[in-house]
Design an enzyme around this catalytic site. Structure first.
Site, mmCIF file in Angstrom:
data_model
loop_
_atom_site.group_PDB
_atom_site.id
_atom_site.type_symbol
_atom_site.label_atom_id
_atom_site.label_comp_id
_atom_site.label_asym_id
_atom_site.label_seq_id
_atom_site.Cartn_x
_atom_site.Cartn_y
_atom_site.Cartn_z
ATOM 1 N N GLY A 133 -14.738 -8.753 10.216
ATOM 2 C CA GLY A 133 -13.863 -9.001 11.360
ATOM 3 C C GLY A 133 -14.490 -8.542 12.657
ATOM 4 O O GLY A 133 -15.712 -8.339 12.754
ATOM 5 N N CYS B 287 -8.943 7.212 14.328
ATOM 6 C CA CYS B 287 -9.747 8.056 13.428
ATOM 7 C C CYS B 287 -11.208 7.641 13.302
ATOM 8 O O CYS B 287 -12.100 8.446 13.548
ATOM 9 C CB CYS B 287 -9.097 8.077 12.056
ATOM 10 S SG CYS B 287 -7.403 8.616 12.138
ATOM 11 N N PHE C 4 -12.125 -2.349 2.002
ATOM 12 C CA PHE C 4 -12.896 -2.190 3.240
ATOM 13 C C PHE C 4 -14.114 -3.103 3.294
ATOM 14 O O PHE C 4 -15.160 -2.749 3.809
ATOM 15 C CB PHE C 4 -13.249 -0.713 3.482
ATOM 16 C CG PHE C 4 -12.049 0.036 3.977
ATOM 17 C CD1 PHE C 4 -10.999 0.314 3.115
ATOM 18 C CD2 PHE C 4 -11.927 0.398 5.304
ATOM 19 C CE1 PHE C 4 -9.842 0.936 3.573
ATOM 20 C CE2 PHE C 4 -10.782 1.029 5.768
ATOM 21 C CZ PHE C 4 -9.732 1.295 4.890
ATOM 22 N N LYS D 31 -4.712 -2.393 14.218
ATOM 23 C CA LYS D 31 -4.444 -3.066 12.953
ATOM 24 C C LYS D 31 -2.965 -3.418 12.941
ATOM 25 O O LYS D 31 -2.193 -2.862 13.747
ATOM 26 C CB LYS D 31 -4.836 -2.210 11.747
ATOM 27 C CG LYS D 31 -4.020 -0.937 11.575
ATOM 28 C CD LYS D 31 -4.416 -0.234 10.289
ATOM 29 C CE LYS D 31 -3.550 0.977 10.034
ATOM 30 N NZ LYS D 31 -3.889 1.668 8.799
HETATM 31 C C1 UGA Z 1 -8.228 5.709 8.391
HETATM 32 C C2 UGA Z 1 -8.494 5.962 6.890
HETATM 33 O O1 UGA Z 1 -8.329 4.744 6.153
HETATM 34 C C3 UGA Z 1 -7.537 7.040 6.348
HETATM 35 O O2 UGA Z 1 -7.884 7.342 5.009
HETATM 36 C C4 UGA Z 1 -7.668 8.313 7.204
HETATM 37 O O3 UGA Z 1 -6.768 9.315 6.786
HETATM 38 C C5 UGA Z 1 -7.349 7.973 8.644
HETATM 39 O O4 UGA Z 1 -8.282 6.957 9.092
HETATM 40 C C6 UGA Z 1 -7.498 9.241 9.436
HETATM 41 O O5 UGA Z 1 -8.619 9.774 9.533
HETATM 42 O O6 UGA Z 1 -6.480 9.805 9.852
HETATM 43 P P1 UGA Z 1 -6.458 4.257 9.780
HETATM 44 O O7 UGA Z 1 -7.312 4.592 10.964
HETATM 45 O O8 UGA Z 1 -4.995 4.417 9.876
HETATM 46 O O9 UGA Z 1 -6.921 5.133 8.511
HETATM 47 O O10 UGA Z 1 -6.697 2.714 9.446
HETATM 48 P P2 UGA Z 1 -7.496 1.827 8.381
HETATM 49 O O11 UGA Z 1 -6.514 1.044 7.625
HETATM 50 O O12 UGA Z 1 -8.458 2.629 7.620
HETATM 51 O O13 UGA Z 1 -8.275 0.818 9.356
HETATM 52 C C7 UGA Z 1 -9.257 1.289 10.303
HETATM 53 C C8 UGA Z 1 -9.895 0.136 11.031
HETATM 54 O O14 UGA Z 1 -10.771 -0.583 10.164
HETATM 55 C C9 UGA Z 1 -8.913 -0.913 11.569
HETATM 56 O O15 UGA Z 1 -9.314 -1.283 12.867
HETATM 57 C C10 UGA Z 1 -9.047 -2.085 10.602
HETATM 58 O O16 UGA Z 1 -8.762 -3.321 11.213
HETATM 59 C C11 UGA Z 1 -10.508 -1.976 10.233
HETATM 60 N N1 UGA Z 1 -10.851 -2.581 8.917
HETATM 61 C C12 UGA Z 1 -10.355 -2.035 7.775
HETATM 62 C C13 UGA Z 1 -11.701 -3.678 8.863
HETATM 63 O O17 UGA Z 1 -12.180 -4.193 9.898
HETATM 64 N N2 UGA Z 1 -12.040 -4.183 7.627
HETATM 65 C C14 UGA Z 1 -11.579 -3.653 6.480
HETATM 66 O O18 UGA Z 1 -11.937 -4.162 5.395
HETATM 67 C C15 UGA Z 1 -10.703 -2.561 6.550
#
Ligand code: UGA
Length: 431
Positions: free
Chosen positions: A254, A261, A250, A321
């Site tokens: 970006g 969530c 994380f 994503k």
């Molecule tokens: C997130 C959490 O990662 C899960 O652990 C949690 O269960 C879930 O929410 C939930 O509450 O149900 P999710 O929303 O599916 O999961 O997606 P992520 O992979 O965490 O990404 C979230 C956002 O952050 C995306 O828009 C992604 O592009 C962004 N992101 C992620 C970044 O901009 N930079 C990063 O380094 C990582």
């Protein structure tokens, strides 16, 4: 759990969480009925279809079809059930608090189901909800029922894997019988079951998502500073992440976080604090940084083009994503609205998204491939880091665009290579 009879579980809600939970519990050997009020969804599931894109889910549903069924009927759903999982959505209400109306509908429907042993809350709810549910159950003559908060930590796109191989399974309950039942339900899951009180479990979920969002907003602020000073955020994040106390996850700079969530849960946590008279200053800043991140992208494009009015701008990727068809709270929606407000024409490409006929998408034009979308364009924004975008013939794209201006909101492409192709190339936190 081959050889064991398994428990009889009813899952309320056939959304992302409900379907993954139901399919995974069936995989663990339990007999599961998933109940939803959406007739189209249930019909599709009964016919072997899967209403959402989630890798591995369809296979798991097919593999376990002997132990997994779908119904609209409440009585059928609860018939013989031992454990009820609540997996309904809790969207933000007008006040920013989570709207628990669907949760209450499920809880109210349990009146009379005296054969149940426990209710498990998987929906993301404010701290204190468990206490309120307990009171309602007690009032409905269901005082013998156990209650567990069992927050969900699976990420879309790898939800099945996350469910079966979690870092931890958090169980909040006040009684050892329910704790033991939850351990039993998770036998076969490759991760520790961590038992605590209900309120703490409810807080773990909100705190985890808020901390993940904080990491992203933090690195996005550092990225802005990198732009102002000539440092490279990719190098900074790489080396910062090597410190095992900080971790490398994380820290991808970006265009900002979105999804079903982070936006909802961070706002719910902020309002939860406000309701207790405390202002969460850090989290408020985290949300503000995320909002600004998208507006900064538009600002940079406007500077590069002179004006956005009349410009043809392409959004490459619409989902929040890659690997999902989910567009909830995706940065693309804010970008499309802002671009339209500035008088730009918005064209777009995405391999899975289904934006539908709603604003702002009704005013945009979809294309089947990135190259077709880029034809005649004045600028493009990489919104989602779909791997297909790495494979685009960018030399052809540069020739096909009216003005080869590209804002890479996910730092997906190589700046030097793109500039060598003639692009006015901008990204996040890279010199
Ligand atoms: C997130 C959490 O990662 C899960 O652990 C949690 O269960 C879930 O929410 C939930 O509450 O149900 P999710 O929303 O599916 O999961 O997606 P992520 O992979 O965490 O990404 C979230 C956002 O952050 C995306 O828009 C992604 O592009 C962004 N992101 C992620 C970044 O901009 N930079 C990063 O380094 C990582």
């Amino acid at each position: 759990m081959v050889g064991k009879p398994g428990r009889r579980v009813t899952v309320f809600g056939a959304g992302y969480i409900g379907l993954v939970t139901g399919a995974c519990l069936a995989e663990l050997g339990h007999r599961v009925v998933v109940r939803d009020i959406n007739a189209d969804r249930i019909q599709l599931l009964r016919g072997g279809g899967v209403p959402i894109h989630e890798p591995g889910l369809g296979e798991l549903i097919t593999k376990n079809k002997e132990r997994l069924s779908f119904t609209l009927d409440l009585r059928e759903a609860l018939d013989g059930a031992e454990v009820v999982y609540v997996c309904v959505d809790t969207p933000p209400s007008a006040s920013g608090d989570a709207d628990l109306s669907r949760v209450w509908t499920v809880v109210d429907s349990l009146t009379g189901a005296a054969h149940l042993r426990a209710v498990v809350m998987k929906s993301t709810v404010p701290v204190g909800t468990g206490t309120r549910v307990r009171a309602v159950l007690d009032g409905a003559g269901l005082a013998h029922l156990g209650y567990a908060s069992n927050p969900e930590f699976t990420a879309e796109g790898k939800a099945v894997h996350d469910f079966l191989h979690p870092d931890r399974v958090v169980v909040g309950t006040s009684d050892e019988t329910t704790a033991q039942l939850m351990r039993e339900l998770h036998e076969g899951v490759d991760g520790p079951v961590v038992v605590m009180d209900v309120k703490s479990a409810e807080m773990v979920k909100l705190a985890s998502n808020a901390l993940l969002a904080t990491k992203i907003s933090f690195i996005n602020e550092i990225a802005t500073l990198c732009e102002n000073t000539g440092a490279d955020v990719e190098e900074v994040a790489r080396a910062v992440g090597l410190d095992h106390r900080l971790g490398s996850h994380f820290l991808r700079a970006g265009i900002g976080w979105g999804g079903s969530c982070f936006p909802k849960d961070s706002e719910a946590l902020r309002q939860l604090a406000n309701n207790t008279g405390y202002h969460l200053q850090l989290l408020s800043a985290v949300i503000e940084v995320n909002n600004l991140q998208k507006r900064r992208a538009i600002q940079k494009l406007a500077e590069a083009l002179g004006t956005l009015a009349g410009a043809r701008v392409v959004l490459l990727g619409l989902t929040f994503k890659p690997g999902t068809d989910d567009m909830r709270e995706s940065p693309s929606t804010v970008l499309a609205s802002r671009l339209l407000a500035e008088g730009a024409q918005v064209h777009c490409w995405d391999p899975l998204a289904r934006p539908g006929d709603v604003q702002p998408w009704a005013s945009t034009i979809r294309h089947p491939t990135p190259l077709e979308a880029l034809e005649g364009a004045d600028a493009a924004i990489v919104v989602t880091e779909w791997p297909q975008l790495k494979e685009v013939d960018w030399a052809r794209a540069a020739a096909a665009m009216r003005r080869p201006v590209l804002f890479d909101g996910r730092n997906l492409l190589d700046p030097q290579a793109m500039r060598a192709l003639g692009f006015t190339y901008m990204s996040v936190g890279r010199p």
